[in-house]
Design a protein around this motif. Structure first.
Motif, PDB file in Angstrom:
ATOM      1  N   GLY A  43       0.845  -1.185   0.000  1.00  0.00           N
ATOM      2  CA  GLY A  43       0.000   0.000   0.000  1.00  0.00           C
ATOM      3  C   GLY A  43       0.877   1.230   0.000  1.00  0.00           C
ATOM      4  N   ILE A  44       0.471   2.236  -0.753  1.00  0.00           N
ATOM      5  CA  ILE A  44       1.214   3.505  -0.797  1.00  0.00           C
ATOM      6  C   ILE A  44       0.289   4.613  -0.307  1.00  0.00           C
ATOM      7  N   ILE A  45       0.724   5.315   0.727  1.00  0.00           N
ATOM      8  CA  ILE A  45      -0.007   6.498   1.195  1.00  0.00           C
ATOM      9  C   ILE A  45       0.602   7.723   0.518  1.00  0.00           C
ATOM     10  N   LEU A  46      -0.202   8.422  -0.246  1.00  0.00           N
ATOM     11  CA  LEU A  46       0.286   9.621  -0.923  1.00  0.00           C
ATOM     12  C   LEU A  46       0.527  10.732   0.101  1.00  0.00           C
ATOM     13  N   PRO A  47       1.466  11.635  -0.176  1.00  0.00           N
ATOM     14  CA  PRO A  47       1.788  12.697   0.781  1.00  0.00           C
ATOM     15  C   PRO A  47       0.572  13.531   1.157  1.00  0.00           C
ATOM     16  N   GLY A  48       0.466  13.810   2.473  1.00  0.00           N
ATOM     17  CA  GLY A  48      -0.564  14.712   2.949  1.00  0.00           C
ATOM     18  C   GLY A  48      -1.937  14.110   3.137  1.00  0.00           C
ATOM     19  N   LEU A  49      -2.056  12.781   3.129  1.00  0.00           N
ATOM     20  CA  LEU A  49      -3.365  12.148   3.262  1.00  0.00           C
ATOM     21  C   LEU A  49      -4.036  12.552   4.568  1.00  0.00           C
ATOM     22  N   ASP A  50      -5.343  12.849   4.485  1.00  0.00           N
ATOM     23  CA  ASP A  50      -6.145  13.118   5.679  1.00  0.00           C
ATOM     24  C   ASP A  50      -6.514  11.776   6.307  1.00  0.00           C
ATOM     25  N   LEU A  51      -5.758  11.367   7.302  1.00  0.00           N
ATOM     26  CA  LEU A  51      -5.924  10.036   7.875  1.00  0.00           C
ATOM     27  C   LEU A  51      -7.259   9.853   8.573  1.00  0.00           C
ATOM     28  N   SER A  52      -7.864  10.931   9.053  1.00  0.00           N
ATOM     29  CA  SER A  52      -9.111  10.803   9.799  1.00  0.00           C
ATOM     30  C   SER A  52     -10.209  10.142   8.975  1.00  0.00           C
ATOM     31  N   LYS A  53     -10.126  10.274   7.650  1.00  0.00           N
ATOM     32  CA  LYS A  53     -11.139   9.692   6.770  1.00  0.00           C
ATOM     33  C   LYS A  53     -10.871   8.222   6.463  1.00  0.00           C
ATOM     34  N   HIS A  54      -9.662   7.766   6.713  1.00  0.00           N
ATOM     35  CA  HIS A  54      -9.248   6.469   6.165  1.00  0.00           C
ATOM     36  C   HIS A  54      -8.726   5.462   7.187  1.00  0.00           C
ATOM     37  N   ILE A  55      -8.586   5.867   8.447  1.00  0.00           N
ATOM     38  CA  ILE A  55      -7.857   5.020   9.384  1.00  0.00           C
ATOM     39  C   ILE A  55      -8.548   3.665   9.603  1.00  0.00           C
ATOM     40  N   GLU A  56      -9.877   3.643   9.646  1.00  0.00           N
ATOM     41  CA  GLU A  56     -10.580   2.372   9.854  1.00  0.00           C
ATOM     42  C   GLU A  56     -10.353   1.422   8.682  1.00  0.00           C
ATOM     43  N   ASN A  57     -10.499   1.936   7.460  1.00  0.00           N
ATOM     44  CA  ASN A  57     -10.275   1.099   6.277  1.00  0.00           C
ATOM     45  C   ASN A  57      -8.819   0.656   6.184  1.00  0.00           C
ATOM     46  N   LEU A  58      -7.913   1.531   6.570  1.00  0.00           N
ATOM     47  CA  LEU A  58      -6.484   1.201   6.534  1.00  0.00           C
ATOM     48  C   LEU A  58      -6.184   0.068   7.521  1.00  0.00           C
ATOM     49  N   PHE A  59      -6.746   0.170   8.721  1.00  0.00           N
ATOM     50  CA  PHE A  59      -6.509  -0.860   9.737  1.00  0.00           C
ATOM     51  C   PHE A  59      -7.027  -2.216   9.268  1.00  0.00           C
ATOM     52  N   TRP A  60      -8.293  -2.282   8.845  1.00  0.00           N
ATOM     53  CA  TRP A  60      -8.859  -3.567   8.461  1.00  0.00           C
ATOM     54  C   TRP A  60      -8.293  -4.065   7.140  1.00  0.00           C
ATOM     55  N   GLY A  61      -7.790  -3.156   6.302  1.00  0.00           N
ATOM     56  CA  GLY A  61      -7.091  -3.584   5.097  1.00  0.00           C
ATOM     57  C   GLY A  61      -5.865  -4.407   5.418  1.00  0.00           C
ATOM     58  N   ALA A  62      -5.239  -4.093   6.566  1.00  0.00           N
ATOM     59  CA  ALA A  62      -4.037  -4.817   6.982  1.00  0.00           C
ATOM     60  C   ALA A  62      -4.335  -5.992   7.901  1.00  0.00           C
ATOM     61  N   PHE A  63      -5.345  -5.848   8.766  1.00  0.00           N
ATOM     62  CA  PHE A  63      -5.496  -6.809   9.861  1.00  0.00           C
ATOM     63  C   PHE A  63      -6.797  -7.606   9.830  1.00  0.00           C
ATOM     64  N   LEU A  64      -7.520  -7.557   8.719  1.00  0.00           N
ATOM     65  CA  LEU A  64      -8.667  -8.435   8.553  1.00  0.00           C
ATOM     66  C   LEU A  64      -8.246  -9.886   8.760  1.00  0.00           C
ATOM     67  N   ASN A  65      -9.017 -10.618   9.587  1.00  0.00           N
ATOM     68  CA  ASN A  65      -8.689 -12.026   9.852  1.00  0.00           C
ATOM     69  C   ASN A  65      -7.270 -12.174  10.397  1.00  0.00           C
ATOM     70  N   MET A  66      -6.868 -11.220  11.229  1.00  0.00           N
ATOM     71  CA  MET A  66      -5.522 -11.213  11.829  1.00  0.00           C
ATOM     72  C   MET A  66      -4.419 -11.179  10.774  1.00  0.00           C
ATOM     73  N   GLY A  67      -4.701 -10.554   9.633  1.00  0.00           N
ATOM     74  CA  GLY A  67      -3.724 -10.509   8.547  1.00  0.00           C
ATOM     75  C   GLY A  67      -3.612 -11.802   7.780  1.00  0.00           C
ATOM     76  N   GLN A  68      -4.450 -12.791   8.133  1.00  0.00           N
ATOM     77  CA  GLN A  68      -4.395 -14.098   7.476  1.00  0.00           C
ATOM     78  C   GLN A  68      -5.323 -14.112   6.255  1.00  0.00           C
ATOM     79  N   THR A  69      -5.077 -13.183   5.370  1.00  0.00           N
ATOM     80  CA  THR A  69      -5.854 -13.047   4.144  1.00  0.00           C
ATOM     81  C   THR A  69      -4.877 -12.762   3.019  1.00  0.00           C
TER      82      THR A  69
END
Length: 468
Positions: A248-274
């Motif tokens: 995953g690439i985060i572009l410079p200056g991203l407003d994290l408040s809009k994306h943090i939930e999706n970012l977290f589950w993008g990485a840790f869905l099923n404990m990362g076993q996906t």
């Protein structure tokens, strides 16, 4: 068929395998190797049943599969509890109940799709019509991470197009899969869907059998290569999904408040076993501290423990083999002076628990970056320029998925176009859809699943050419 090789292999190993609850380490049951003779018998029955099943009208098969979806829905609570007990993912959050709803949806969608005949050429002298015909008997090799959902991905499109299926579930998640097959077979005609169980040698015998016409496999690159070798015996058509090490690439200056939930589950869905989890995150050096803090703060509030407790939304690693692999990668990172930016609280109980871990001071060339960890560990890598980030993201033998995170969608799309992956998501990761084709590039496999393209993958194209 000659069974000597299989007999020698089974004699060299224990014929039974213990399935465990990964949260408690209790023994669920003993998984036996299906014998070669029994596999032969099941394939023979599948061939007979396939003639009858494919002779049914398209509308009739669709109607039966919609009844399968109803049966899965009616039994979803029971099956979700089995998933949690044997696979480990929690009932709550994007866990076992979520997996069961996916099973229902991925049954309904193939049943709703049409793949009609197509006139591919016509002029005054000829007319050419393309039909899609069933292949025959499909061998489906399902993994342990999403044992019921991925089995459904393999089973339902194959049945929809008139094939019969012999499923081999992972030895780690056999009993939950068997429970689902009971439900499905309460609707299907006899021998349209059958199961064999056991270790890898059972799958090897099945996939190399001369009467198998198609193999659908989800698993590791190493095992995928063995499936390819086995297909030399029968020239079976293949759909292979061999994992990923998604960047995953985060572009410079991203407003994290809009994306943090999706970012977290993008990485840790099923404990990362996906397979299509975010496993390497590239962040501009000026945004690094903010991203680390945002992910650490979010991770600290996610409860982990036995998935049968509905307060928990993170569970254990499914098996000791994978648990040891992740621990080895963590030890290697520590020995090479990586920074452990965040480490969650490990539950005070038995089970294969590894807390959410964020790792810094690593780069391409580190094992934790280069190897698919398949667990709740995320390396966060600094970059100076977007060209540098793209180059590092593409520096992998895998190419299943990738993602770009940015507030300017046009810029994000330009970066997405440069990433070498079967799917590139923008401001989301792993967001698969039953209508949208899904498959990998590079060593992540070949062939696609889902949607109309997925239906085509379990058929043989047949052209009838008419001279006028």
């Amino acid at each position: 068929m000659e069974n000597t090789s299989f007999a020698k292999e089974t004699a060299a190993v224990n014929t039974e395998f213990l399935s465990l609850n990964p949260s408690t380490l209790e023994v669920i049951g003993e998984v036996e190797n299906t014998s070669a003779d029994e596999i032969d018998r099941k394939i023979k029955n599948a061939k007979i049943a396939q003639k009858q099943w494919s002779a049914r009208s398209d509308a009739e098969r669709k109607e039966i599969l919609l009844k399968v979806a109803e049966a899965l829905q009616q039994n979803s609570k029971h099956l979700a509890e089995w998933i949690t007990r044997e696979q480990g993912k929690p009932l709550s959050g994007p866990g076992s109940n979520f997996e069961m709803q996916a099973c229902v949806g991925w049954t309904q969608v193939p049943a709703s799709l049409d793949l009609p005949e197509e006139v591919v050429f016509e002029d005054d002298t000829r007319k050419d019509i393309l039909y899609r015909k069933p292949i025959g008997v499909v061998a489906a090799i399902a993994p342990w991470n999403w044992p019921l959902m991925i089995a459904i991905w393999q089973i339902i499109p194959s049945l929809r197009m008139g094939n019969t299926v012999i499923l081999k579930p992972s030895e780690y998640t056999t009993f939950s899969t068997l429970e689902m097959i009971k439900v499905i077979n309460s609707v299907l005609p006899e021998n349209v869907l059958q199961v064999v169980t056991g270790r890898g040698e059972v799958g090897s015998y099945l996939t190399g059998h001369p009467e198998i016409g198609k193999v659908m496999f989800t698993g590791s690159i190493a095992t995928g290569k063995k499936v390819i070798e086995a297909s030399a015996k029968n020239m079976a058509r293949l759909t292979l999904e061999c994992g990923g090490n998604d960047a995953g690439i985060i572009l410079p200056g991203l407003d994290l408040s809009k994306h943090i939930e999706n970012l977290f589950w993008g990485a840790f869905l099923n404990m990362g076993q996906t397979c299509a989890c975010l496993k390497r995150l590239y962040v501009h050096e000026n945004d690094y501290e903010n991203v680390v803090k945002a992910l650490s703060d979010y991770s600290a509030n996610i409860p982990m423990g036995n998935g049968a407790d509905e307060n928990n939304v993170l569970g254990p690693i499914q098996n000791k083999m994978q648990f040891d692999k992740i621990q080895d990668l963590l030890n290697d990172a520590e020995n090479n002076n990586a920074d452990f930016l965040f480490k969650g609280q490990k539950p005070d109980q038995d089970g294969y628990f590894i807390p959410i871990t964020l790792i810094g001071n690593v780069d391409n060339g580190s094992r934790i970056v280069d190897e698919e960890q398949f667990g709740p560990v995320l390396p966060i890598i600094k970059y100076k320029t977007l060209e540098d980030a793209v180059e590092k993201a593409n520096d992998s033998e895998n190419g299943l998925g990738a993602s770009v995170w940015g507030d300017e969608l046009e810029e994000a799309q330009k970066i997405a176009a440069q990433l070498e992956a079967g799917t590139v998501w923008i401001n989301q990761h792993g967001a698969i859809n039953p209508f949208v084709p899904f498959g990998g590039a590079k060593k992540s496999g070949y062939g696609v699943e889902f949607g109309v393209e997925g239906l085509k993958a379990v058929t043989i194209p047949k052209v009838i050419s008419i001279k006028k």
